[in-house]
Structures are given as C-alpha cells and as structure tokens.
Design a protein around this motif. Structure first.
Motif: not given
Length: 114
Positions: A21-29, A35-39, A74-77, A95-100
């Motif tokens: 199925g679907l998997g989203l991978v977030v590349f971060w540091t 990056c932390k704000l998106m968690t 670049s991060i986050p990717t 934003s949450k809406e953009q990720i959604k």
C-alpha cells in the motif's frame, strides 16, 4: 499502525520492499525546526487515514547513504511510495492540509491505476 516508524540506512530498503500500500517517508534532521513542526500533523494523519498509509521518518544526519541514494538536498523532503515504488514527493515544510492533499492524491493515483 498508529505510530511513526523510525528508519535507518539498514532498515530503509527492507521497509520499502515490504511496503504494502501507501507509505510516506519524511527525510529530516534533529536540528530542523520545520521538520519538528510537522510531527504532530503526521501523527494526526496516521490516525485520520487509519491503516490506509504508513508514515516513516529517516534522519539524514545519521543515515546519509539513503539520503544520497534518493538525492535529498533539502529538508524536510517527503516521498510517497506505493508497494515499494516512488510515486510522488514534496520538498519543504508542509501544513497538515498540504500533507493530507499529498496522501489523498497518492491514494487516488493508486486506486485509479490498480
């Protein structure tokens, strides 16, 4: 699966290969504020999409082999995979809406091609 999966160079390929199925991978540091704000948004979206997607994170400071392999500059990717295949990506804090929107677009893409 209600948690964000933490990947490393050793576990990444296995995770992608076994992805059903679907998997989203977030590349971060660790030092990346956006990056932390998106968690929290990611945690909410795992619950919202209830088993339709898995979400994983890979710290590129600790796992640069995978970051280089995927050309992360670049991060986050965020990279969206379906059954092990890369189907979409976005660079920058979302934003949450953009990720959604990214996830929904991915779900629509895979249901129309399946």
């Amino acid at each position: 699966m209600n948690n964000i999966i933490h990947l490393n160079d050793e576990s990444f390929d296995k995770y992608i290969k076994e992805l059903k199925g679907l998997g989203l991978v977030v590349f971060w540091t660790e030092w990346c504020g956006p990056c932390k704000l998106m968690t929290s948004a990611l945690k909410e979206l795992i619950k919202e999409f209830n088993k339709k997607i898995s979400i994983a994170k890979l710290n590129i400071d600790e796992n640069n082999i995978t970051a280089v392999k995927y050309g992360i500059r670049s991060i986050p990717t965020l990279i969206l995979f379906h059954n092990g295949n890369l189907i979409d990506n976005k660079i920058g804090a979302l934003s949450k809406e953009q990720i959604k929107e990214l996830i929904t677009k991915g779900l629509n893409k895979v249901t129309t091609t399946s």
